[in-house]
Design a protein around this motif. Structure first.
Motif, PDB file in Angstrom:
ATOM      1  N   PRO A  37       0.742  -1.110   0.017  1.00 27.49           N
ATOM      2  CA  PRO A  37      -0.037  -0.073   0.109  1.00 27.49           C
ATOM      3  C   PRO A  37       0.819   1.416  -0.022  1.00 27.49           C
ATOM      4  O   PRO A  37       0.270   2.459  -0.206  1.00 27.49           O
ATOM      5  N   ALA A  38       2.272   1.153   0.196  1.00 26.24           N
ATOM      6  CA  ALA A  38       2.970   2.226   0.139  1.00 26.24           C
ATOM      7  C   ALA A  38       3.216   2.709  -1.172  1.00 26.24           C
ATOM      8  O   ALA A  38       3.636   3.865  -1.309  1.00 26.24           O
ATOM      9  N   LYS A  39       3.240   1.775  -2.127  1.00 23.08           N
ATOM     10  CA  LYS A  39       3.580   2.159  -3.596  1.00 23.08           C
ATOM     11  C   LYS A  39       2.212   2.651  -4.124  1.00 23.08           C
ATOM     12  O   LYS A  39       2.190   3.457  -5.139  1.00 23.08           O
ATOM     13  N   PHE A  40       1.070   1.658  -4.110  1.00 22.35           N
ATOM     14  CA  PHE A  40      -0.089   2.224  -4.923  1.00 22.35           C
ATOM     15  C   PHE A  40      -1.356   1.416  -4.214  1.00 22.35           C
ATOM     16  O   PHE A  40      -1.227   0.444  -3.174  1.00 22.35           O
ATOM     17  N   ALA A  41      -2.525   2.197  -4.505  1.00 22.50           N
ATOM     18  CA  ALA A  41      -3.724   1.543  -3.805  1.00 22.50           C
ATOM     19  C   ALA A  41      -4.549   1.088  -4.843  1.00 22.50           C
ATOM     20  O   ALA A  41      -4.205   0.991  -6.134  1.00 22.50           O
ATOM     21  N   VAL A  42      -5.597   0.378  -4.629  1.00 27.43           N
ATOM     22  CA  VAL A  42      -6.345  -0.580  -5.351  1.00 27.43           C
ATOM     23  C   VAL A  42      -7.626  -0.331  -5.185  1.00 27.43           C
ATOM     24  O   VAL A  42      -8.306  -0.188  -3.724  1.00 27.43           O
ATOM     25  N   GLU A  43      -8.596  -0.175  -6.026  1.00 26.04           N
ATOM     26  CA  GLU A  43     -10.009  -0.083  -5.911  1.00 26.04           C
ATOM     27  C   GLU A  43     -10.549  -1.095  -6.865  1.00 26.04           C
ATOM     28  O   GLU A  43     -10.156  -1.385  -7.932  1.00 26.04           O
ATOM     29  N   VAL A  44     -11.948  -1.652  -6.591  1.00 28.71           N
ATOM     30  CA  VAL A  44     -12.509  -2.552  -7.333  1.00 28.71           C
ATOM     31  C   VAL A  44     -14.018  -1.994  -7.946  1.00 28.71           C
ATOM     32  O   VAL A  44     -14.643  -1.803  -6.876  1.00 28.71           O
ATOM     33  N   LEU A  45     -14.264  -2.109  -9.218  1.00 32.73           N
ATOM     34  CA  LEU A  45     -15.644  -1.807  -9.594  1.00 32.73           C
ATOM     35  C   LEU A  45     -16.042  -3.007 -10.461  1.00 32.73           C
ATOM     36  O   LEU A  45     -15.452  -3.601 -11.249  1.00 32.73           O
ATOM     37  N   LEU A  46     -17.178  -3.304  -9.930  1.00 34.45           N
ATOM     38  CA  LEU A  46     -17.801  -4.523 -10.544  1.00 34.45           C
ATOM     39  C   LEU A  46     -19.294  -3.718 -11.445  1.00 34.45           C
ATOM     40  O   LEU A  46     -20.117  -3.470 -10.768  1.00 34.45           O
ATOM     41  N   VAL A  47     -19.151  -3.981 -12.669  1.00 37.46           N
ATOM     42  CA  VAL A  47     -20.402  -3.428 -13.386  1.00 37.46           C
ATOM     43  C   VAL A  47     -21.146  -4.534 -14.086  1.00 37.46           C
ATOM     44  O   VAL A  47     -20.757  -5.402 -14.759  1.00 37.46           O
ATOM     45  N   ASP A  48     -22.177  -4.521 -13.238  1.00 35.03           N
ATOM     46  CA  ASP A  48     -23.168  -5.665 -13.848  1.00 35.03           C
ATOM     47  C   ASP A  48     -23.843  -5.262 -15.281  1.00 35.03           C
ATOM     48  O   ASP A  48     -24.708  -4.259 -15.143  1.00 35.03           O
ATOM     49  N   ASN A  49     -23.490  -5.890 -16.290  1.00 33.44           N
ATOM     50  CA  ASN A  49     -23.925  -5.538 -17.729  1.00 33.44           C
ATOM     51  C   ASN A  49     -25.395  -6.215 -18.167  1.00 33.44           C
ATOM     52  O   ASN A  49     -25.324  -7.048 -18.902  1.00 33.44           O
ATOM     53  N   ALA A  50     -26.149  -5.712 -17.434  1.00 31.31           N
ATOM     54  CA  ALA A  50     -27.768  -6.086 -17.998  1.00 31.31           C
ATOM     55  C   ALA A  50     -27.970  -7.562 -17.744  1.00 31.31           C
ATOM     56  O   ALA A  50     -28.727  -8.261 -18.539  1.00 31.31           O
ATOM     57  N   SER A  51     -27.284  -7.947 -16.329  1.00 28.44           N
ATOM     58  CA  SER A  51     -27.623  -9.330 -16.116  1.00 28.44           C
ATOM     59  C   SER A  51     -29.152  -9.683 -15.824  1.00 28.44           C
ATOM     60  O   SER A  51     -29.815  -9.029 -15.232  1.00 28.44           O
ATOM     61  N   THR A  52     -29.514 -11.074 -15.884  1.00 32.50           N
ATOM     62  CA  THR A  52     -30.886 -11.377 -15.945  1.00 32.50           C
ATOM     63  C   THR A  52     -30.831 -12.417 -14.707  1.00 32.50           C
ATOM     64  O   THR A  52     -31.834 -12.868 -14.318  1.00 32.50           O
ATOM     65  N   ASP A  53     -29.641 -12.580 -13.934  1.00 37.07           N
ATOM     66  CA  ASP A  53     -29.532 -13.697 -12.922  1.00 37.07           C
ATOM     67  C   ASP A  53     -29.287 -12.692 -11.823  1.00 37.07           C
ATOM     68  O   ASP A  53     -29.288 -11.496 -11.560  1.00 37.07           O
ATOM     69  N   ALA A  54     -28.742 -13.525 -10.643  1.00 36.33           N
ATOM     70  CA  ALA A  54     -28.874 -12.667  -9.359  1.00 36.33           C
ATOM     71  C   ALA A  54     -27.158 -12.161  -9.088  1.00 36.33           C
ATOM     72  O   ALA A  54     -26.476 -12.306  -8.021  1.00 36.33           O
TER      73      ALA A  54
END
Length: 350
Positions: A37-54
């Motif tokens: 974490p001293a070098k770089f940070a991380v974030e996660v984005l999850l994009v649900d692309n029109a799913s029809t399930d859960a």
């Protein structure tokens, strides 16, 4: 008053469609990333692309159960097609590097750390790719090794390092993109000619198109096999029908993206890309390859049965030939559109 500098890092972008059955393993692999974490940070984005399930609910439960070590957000994109999900993800991403992780990719523990070092070393790298290895749900058919690359589960190039001139792209699975490169092509009015796979349609190529646009914008495409991930391949994709559909989709998308490749070649040869009857000129080469692989198929006694590599390439190039001829007959203006895009890129640089 001194203003604190923004934190630097990598955004992991997962574009997912109906992945309730497989998203947990993808998130588990991300949770194991060894990051300083001293070098770089991380974030996660999850994009649900029109799913029809859960998918979204399963992902939310998995994030919570994992006590996920990085900040994350769940987004929804109602327009079907990976390119739409990517656009929302890039618009939302906080950091200068965006790692595109498909919902069936399991990154090795050091993936993000190695990617960070490579991208930091050369500011002209627009897109960076690694090597996928198959994790098949069932024992794969005998023909699988011959076609592993179309599953993003094999080497991407004959050499590592700068692959800008050839093949000029890396596949989207595990691809790390410089956000500034992405912003530049969109500031120049980049509009995808493709939408990627959506629903049951297997036309792809949006990853190639993005990389081609980066090359035209003056960025490098880089390949490094220290970046490794497993690509989970379910049983339903380990069929010959699926391979045939992939080849058919690729034939269509490669024909559509031909103007990019010709303009990239023109950067080195200084010859005009948009020549008279240019679609027919490319159709001629597709027809020549059709004949080449047809001769191989005859010699090997292949009769378009399951697992026959020469025969399926006959179908691929024949379909590409037909697509290219159609574009000539319709007066397709894609070459002019790519040239206009290049002109706008040049205007940004001046």
């Amino acid at each position: 008053m001194e203003i604190a500098q923004p934190e630097r890092g990598i955004t992991v972008l997962i574009c997912t469609y109906n992945s309730a059955a497989r998203i947990k393993e993808t998130l588990q692999a991300l949770a194991r990333q060894q990051v300083d974490p001293a070098k770089f940070a991380v974030e996660v984005l999850l994009v649900d692309n029109a799913s029809t399930d859960a998918t979204s609910q399963v992902a939310a439960d998995a994030f919570a159960a994992l006590s996920f070590p990085f900040p994350y957000r769940l987004l929804y994109e109602g327009k079907s097609g990976k390119s739409h999900a990517l656009e929302q993800g890039f618009a939302t991403a906080c950091y200068e590097y965006v790692c595109i992780v498909d919902d069936d990719n399991w990154l090795e523990d050091n993936y993000l750390s190695i990617a960070w070092d490579i991208m930091e070393h050369d500011p002209k790298i627009g897109a960076l790719g690694g090597i996928g290895r198959p994790e098949c749900e069932i024992t794969p058919p005998q023909w699988f090794a011959e076609f592993a690359v179309i599953y993003a589960a094999d080497k991407q190039a004959t050499h590592q390092g700068d692959i800008t001139r050839h093949p000029s792209y890396v596949y989207g699975a595990g691809c790390v993109v410089r956000k500034q490169a992405w912003k530049k092509i969109y500031e120049a009015g980049f509009t995808s000619m493709l939408t990627g796979r959506h629903g049951d349609k297997l036309t792809s190529g949006e990853d190639n198109e993005m990389c081609y646009a980066f090359v035209l914008a003056g960025y490098k495409i880089w390949y490094d096999e220290r970046l490794r991930f497993q690509h989970f391949i379910p049983a339903k994709r380990l069929t010959w029908n699926y391979v045939e559909r992939i080849f058919a989709g690729n034939a269509e998308s490669e024909a559509a993206l031909r103007p990019y490749l010709d303009h990239i070649q023109a950067l080195h040869t200084h010859a005009p890309a948009d020549k008279p009857l240019v679609w027919l000129r490319n159709a001629k080469y597709a027809l020549q390859y059709t004949g080449k692989f047809l001769a191989q198929a005859v010699r090997k006694k292949e009769f378009f049965r399951e697992g026959e590599p020469a025969a399926i390439r006959v179908s691929f190039y024949w379909q590409q030939f037909r697509e290219l001829v159609k574009k000539e007959l319709r007066g397709d203006q894609s070459y002019a559109q790519v040239q206009a895009f290049i002109n706008r890129l040049r205007a940004l640089d001046n």
